[in-house]
Design an enzyme around this catalytic site. Structure first.
Site, PDB file in Angstrom:
ATOM      1  N   GLU A 271      62.551  24.000  41.046  1.00  0.00           N
ATOM      2  CA  GLU A 271      61.958  23.740  39.723  1.00  0.00           C
ATOM      3  C   GLU A 271      60.460  23.439  39.775  1.00  0.00           C
ATOM      4  OE1 GLU A 271      64.514  20.728  37.992  1.00  0.00           O
ATOM      5  OE2 GLU A 271      66.310  21.886  38.441  1.00  0.00           O
TER       6      GLU A 271
ATOM      7  N   GLU B 298      73.843  27.476  39.873  1.00  0.00           N
ATOM      8  CA  GLU B 298      74.345  26.237  39.233  1.00  0.00           C
ATOM      9  C   GLU B 298      74.959  26.584  37.882  1.00  0.00           C
ATOM     10  OE1 GLU B 298      71.238  23.245  39.012  1.00  0.00           O
ATOM     11  OE2 GLU B 298      70.511  23.706  41.011  1.00  0.00           O
TER      12      GLU B 298
HETATM   13  O1  9MR Z   1      74.605  17.807  38.480  1.00  0.00           O
HETATM   14  C1  9MR Z   1      73.624  16.883  38.870  1.00  0.00           C
HETATM   15  C2  9MR Z   1      73.879  15.550  38.200  1.00  0.00           C
HETATM   16  O2  9MR Z   1      75.057  14.972  38.714  1.00  0.00           O
HETATM   17  C3  9MR Z   1      72.709  14.629  38.393  1.00  0.00           C
HETATM   18  O3  9MR Z   1      72.900  13.454  37.642  1.00  0.00           O
HETATM   19  C4  9MR Z   1      71.432  15.323  37.995  1.00  0.00           C
HETATM   20  C5  9MR Z   1      70.257  14.421  38.195  1.00  0.00           C
HETATM   21  O4  9MR Z   1      69.105  15.095  38.444  1.00  0.00           O
HETATM   22  O5  9MR Z   1      71.281  16.504  38.746  1.00  0.00           O
HETATM   23  C6  9MR Z   1      72.275  17.427  38.487  1.00  0.00           C
HETATM   24  O6  9MR Z   1      72.032  18.626  39.179  1.00  0.00           O
HETATM   25  C7  9MR Z   1      70.787  19.271  38.920  1.00  0.00           C
HETATM   26  C8  9MR Z   1      70.430  20.101  40.123  1.00  0.00           C
HETATM   27  O7  9MR Z   1      70.381  19.266  41.257  1.00  0.00           O
HETATM   28  C9  9MR Z   1      69.101  20.801  39.950  1.00  0.00           C
HETATM   29  N1  9MR Z   1      69.102  21.601  38.746  1.00  0.00           N
HETATM   30  C10 9MR Z   1      69.497  20.930  37.549  1.00  0.00           C
HETATM   31  C11 9MR Z   1      70.857  20.269  37.745  1.00  0.00           C
HETATM   32  C12 9MR Z   1      71.295  19.634  36.483  1.00  0.00           C
HETATM   33  O8  9MR Z   1      70.428  18.568  36.167  1.00  0.00           O
END
Ligand code: 9MR
Length: 372
Positions: free
Chosen positions: A156, A261
């Protein structure tokens, strides 16, 4: 769907797939096309839900640590690394013959503030932050050397307009922080694949920013193997033609393309909250949580159509797409129940909260069966 009357259009699909088992493993259905992955976190491994791990080995051949390898979890304080949970994920995956994706090395989010400061609280210099980034990457990638198929090296880093996102990494180190991260990761595990990962990077402006990063790395001879398109999508957005174009564009740069994802949100959500910018949220309102008890069949079918369209496209590109990873094993595990609006009941995946396959599951199986 178990005890419900199946809508007519689905009966044929269900009959088609019910001969060998109730629900053939996704990984087997898509074998020869791409890996099928899921995210995995503490809850799945804890034993609290005994169905979770057998379900994962049945359907998936790749796993991504949902949170366990993020900086704030694995390296919460200077010099302190906690590998336990990530090691358990690794052991589970290796014992089950699954590929492991490392997620994530350099990101603006879930990275503690101390990372950018010295012991007196002053902002680090470029050199000191590069040193810190290198130590972290050497330690984490080195710990799993030879075991990880590929790393999300930078996550990102691009804004919606295609420019580099303003983060402490960028402001302290400068534009080359991305290439330095890839260099360090390659040194730490020369065999591992290295990826750039983002959301909305199927959209043309952001795609152009990612293309510029890939092109720059390639011109400098720095290893990069693939681009991850996260795929935090919706029933009405994006128009999948942008995904089609993006796969071609990234693949033409020599990149493996991965959907990393994926889920499809079915709840009413203001468009300014589309994507995955986790600092943006909105307050809960009942009107934004219309399916608190169950998902109406009509919406389940819309979801099935949307997944079918997507998988038709991905199967058409299966020589360019190496992996499709769902962000969660079933609807109950999805982060979309709590983001961008907390406390909702969402249904974005292929399996319901009891692991029953949904119409969307049968719809994508049907797309694969058409190619046989
Ligand atoms: O799914 C993840 C969630 O459990 C966390 O709270 C969150 C915090 O940043 O991150 C989520 O996963 C992210 C991923 O690592 C990167 N892309 C966006 C995803 C959704 O936020």
């Amino acid at each position: 769907m178990k005890n419900k009357i199946l809508p007519a259009v689905l009966i044929s699909v269900t009959l088609l797939t019910s001969c060998d088992s109730d629900a053939p493993g996704l990984k087997d259905v898509f074998a020869g096309h791409f890996l099928i992955g899921t995210s995995i976190d503490r809850r799945e491994l804890s034993g609290a839900d005994p169905g979770a791990l057998p379900f994962i080995t049945e359907h998936f051949n790749a796993v991504t640590a949902e949170n366990a390898m993020k900086w704030e979890r694995i390296h919460p304080e200077p010099g302190t690394y906690y590998f336990d949970l990530a090691d358990s994920i690794m052991d589970f995956a290796q014992n089950s013959g699954m590929a492991v994706i490392g997620h994530v090395l350099v990101w603006h989010s879930q990275t503690p503030d101390w990372v950018f400061r010295d012991s007196l609280g002053n902002q680090l210099t470029r050199e000191a932050l590069l040193e810190r980034m290198k130590d972290h990457i050497q330690m984490v990638v080195g710990h799993y050397r030879g075991k990880v198929l590929g790393w999300d090296v930078v996550n990102e880093a691009v804004d919606e307009d295609g420019s580099l996102r303003q983060t402490p990494w960028l402001s302290i180190i400068g534009d080359d922080y991305i290439e330095m991260a890839f260099r360090y990761a390659h040194e730490a595990d020369p065999e591992a694949e290295l990826y750039y990962n983002d959301y909305n990077n199927e959209e043309p402006l952001k795609r152009a920013g990612v293309t510029a990063i890939v092109t720059n790395l390639k011109e400098k001879g720095i290893r990069i193997d693939g681009v991850g398109i996260q795929g935090h999508w919706h029933l009405d957005s994006p128009d999948f033609t942008v995904v089609d174009e993006s796969i071609n564009e990234y693949a033409n740069l020599g990149m493996k393309v991965m959907i990393t994802e994926m889920e499809i949100n079915v709840l009413p959500t203001p468009a300014w909250l589309y994507g995955a910018e986790i600092s943006k949220t909105a307050e809960y309102r009942d009107s934004l949580n219309p399916y608190a008890k169950e998902l109406p069949d009509s919406v389940g079918l819309q979801l099935a159509d949307r997944y079918a369209e997507l998988f038709r496209l991905l199967l058409r590109h299966s020589d360019q797409v190496s992996r499709v990873t769902f962000w969660g094993i079933n609807d109950g595990y999805s982060w979309k129940n709590d983001w961008p609006i907390p406390g909702r009941t969402n249904y974005p995946l292929l399996f319901d909260r009891d692991y029953n396959p949904k119409p969307a599951y049968y719809a994508i199986i049907k797309e694969a069966a058409k190619l046989k």
